[in-house]
Design a protein around this motif. Structure first.
Motif, short mmCIF file in Angstrom:
data_model
loop_
_atom_site.label_atom_id
_atom_site.label_comp_id
_atom_site.label_asym_id
_atom_site.label_seq_id
_atom_site.Cartn_x
_atom_site.Cartn_y
_atom_site.Cartn_z
N GLY A 1 -7.56 -4.36 2.84
CA GLY A 1 -7.28 -5.11 1.86
C GLY A 1 -7.14 -6.76 2.00
N ASP A 2 -7.88 -7.32 1.59
CA ASP A 2 -7.75 -9.12 1.66
C ASP A 2 -8.69 -8.95 3.43
OD1 ASP A 2 -7.98 -9.94 -1.04
OD2 ASP A 2 -5.65 -9.95 -1.11
N LEU B 1 -4.54 3.63 -3.66
CA LEU B 1 -5.38 3.96 -3.04
C LEU B 1 -5.16 5.85 -3.70
CD1 LEU B 1 -6.83 5.42 -1.04
CD2 LEU B 1 -4.79 5.09 0.85
N VAL C 1 0.96 -1.40 -0.37
CA VAL C 1 0.16 0.05 -0.19
C VAL C 1 0.53 1.00 0.35
CG1 VAL C 1 -1.85 1.14 1.32
CG2 VAL C 1 -2.33 -1.19 1.00
N ALA D 1 -11.72 -4.94 -0.87
CA ALA D 1 -10.83 -3.17 -0.67
C ALA D 1 -12.11 -2.79 0.32
CB ALA D 1 -11.01 -2.42 -2.19
N LYS E 1 -5.64 -2.55 -6.70
CA LYS E 1 -6.28 -1.60 -6.51
C LYS E 1 -5.49 -1.20 -6.27
CE LYS E 1 -9.56 -4.79 -5.89
NZ LYS E 1 -9.56 -5.41 -6.26
N VAL F 1 -10.47 4.04 -3.50
CA VAL F 1 -10.17 3.16 -4.15
C VAL F 1 -10.68 2.60 -5.47
CG1 VAL F 1 -9.24 0.83 -3.41
CG2 VAL F 1 -9.41 2.58 -1.62
N LEU G 1 -15.43 -6.54 3.94
CA LEU G 1 -13.92 -7.17 3.28
C LEU G 1 -14.39 -8.73 3.29
CD1 LEU G 1 -11.61 -6.08 1.89
CD2 LEU G 1 -10.67 -5.95 4.44
N SER H 1 -9.91 0.10 -8.73
CA SER H 1 -10.20 -1.00 -9.23
C SER H 1 -9.34 -1.61 -10.63
CB SER H 1 -10.91 -2.47 -8.82
OG SER H 1 -10.19 -3.72 -8.86
N SER I 1 -4.65 -6.68 -4.27
CA SER I 1 -5.88 -6.75 -3.45
C SER I 1 -7.21 -7.25 -3.94
CB SER I 1 -6.29 -6.48 -1.94
OG SER I 1 -7.60 -6.49 -1.39
N VAL J 1 -7.99 1.69 5.76
CA VAL J 1 -8.23 1.15 4.54
C VAL J 1 -8.08 -0.34 4.95
CG1 VAL J 1 -6.89 1.15 3.03
CG2 VAL J 1 -6.71 2.82 3.71
#
Length: 361
Positions: A349-350, A316, A21, A336, A314, A306, A65, A308, A333, A347
């Motif tokens: 991710g996964d 940010l 990130v 998101a 992804k 965010v 998420l 894709s 990820s 934030v």
């Protein structure tokens, strides 16, 4: 041993998350910085404290998420963290998980307490403006319920609903046949239905209502698609701005009033549009990929998005008003999440969630 294993996994997840990130992130100018607060894993409840301000006794933050949903506290600990088994309606105050044709509903709070049980709801729940509504099974009706689950009123539409928003006791609805309707707290029309028209195919793809219900924002039509802003004048609303959006979309689009209702953010082909209500002007900010999440507030003259680019890629992005990109941070990820409360940014991710704080250097 299990506790030590979870801590090891969390530290490893933190390292991977920050490499993906923030390795490519550019610093936010004008002495504004992002201060790391904590990082946690969806597979544990052991947040890693990264510094920043101490946690506050605030309402847990709702999140969805990686096939999970729930609520996370300001300290990074989960109040609820569940695998999603069906459909989920989620708000800051209530949640419900249900089947495609639910025979019953259990309305829960962020502490996992059941506050209401509804038999044979004849549709699915949505939480709007701190109220509970049932969207009919055919998606062409809306029913308002009181705090005990009793029906207050039902309103039927001539076509399926495509978007809905609510504020100040009003409900704004767009339909598949290209009509916009505004209902009051009694479930009756607050003004005459509005049909934007001007397109080959009439459909309402996005709608938003300002906090005081004095303005309505709409994305309508296919060939040509348009953004429209309406303002209240007496007991009706008039179009004060419209803009063609080139190719547009054939699906629902994101849009919301942001920056204390001084601007409207709306998804458009190839990026995001930001309309400034005071200057009556719109800017187009090109972004790579489709919008996956947006912070929804636009406070501190910053909007976080965010996008894709692919199933696993992804990015940010931070945008300073009126429309300058000041940070881009790619990460890998499949899923998101992005949330915001004042100066705090969240934030996901996964399987990881991280919290940051806007600060001054």
């Amino acid at each position: 041993m299990a506790k030590e294993t979870k801590k090891y996994w969390l530290i490893l997840a933190a390292a991977v998350f920050f490499v993906y990130v923030f390795a490519a992130a550019q610093p936010i100018p004008v002495e504004t910085i992002l201060v790391s607060r904590w990082l946690t894993s969806l597979e544990s409840n052991y947040p890693l404290n990264m510094g920043g301000s101490p946690p506050e006794a605030a309402q847990p933050l709702a999140f969805e998420l990686g096939g999970r949903f729930g609520y996370v506290g300001d300290d990074g600990r989960f109040a609820i963290n569940r695998l999603r088994k069906g459909y989920v309606s989620l708000s800051e105050d209530h949640w419900a998980e249900y089947d495609a044709l639910p025979q019953g509903l259990q309305i829960m709070d962020p502490q996992d307490n059941m506050v209401l049980e509804i038999e044979n709801p004849k549709g699915y729940p949505v939480f709007l403006d701190k109220k509970l509504f049932i969207i009919g099974a055919e998606q062409n009706s809306i029913t308002a319920l009181d705090s005990r689950g009793n029906e207050l009123w039902t309103y039927d539409f001539p076509a399926p609903l495509t978007c809905i928003d609510a504020a100040a006791g009003f409900i704004l609805v767009g339909t598949l046949d290209g009509t916009v309707e505004l209902l009051n707290a009694s479930g009756t029309q607050a003004c005459l239905p509005f049909e934007p028209g001007g397109s080959r195919l009439s459909v309402i793809l996005g709608c938003a209502i300002s906090a005081d219900a004095s303005r309505l924002a709409i994305v309508s039509g296919i060939d040509d698609q348009r953004f429209l802003l309406l303002e209240q004048s007496g007991d009706t609303y008039h179009v004060v701005y419209h803009e063609f959006l080139t190719d547009g979309f054939r699906r629902a689009v994101y849009m919301a009033f942001i920056d204390s209702d001084n601007r409207v953010a709306f998804e458009r082909e190839g990026g995001i549009g930001i309309y400034d209500i005071l200057s009556r002007s719109s800017v187009n900010i090109p972004l790579d990929g489709e919008i996956a999440a947006i912070d929804g507030s636009g406070g501190d003259r910053l909007l976080f998005v965010v996008t894709s680019q692919s199933a696993v890629q992804k990015k940010l992005t931070a945008i300073r008003f009126p429309g300058t990109i000041i940070m881009e941070a790619p990460f890998k990820s499949k899923a998101a999440f992005l949330g915001r409360r004042g100066s705090k940014i969240y934030v996901g991710g996964d399987m990881s969630l991280a919290s940051f704080e806007l600060g001054k250097k």
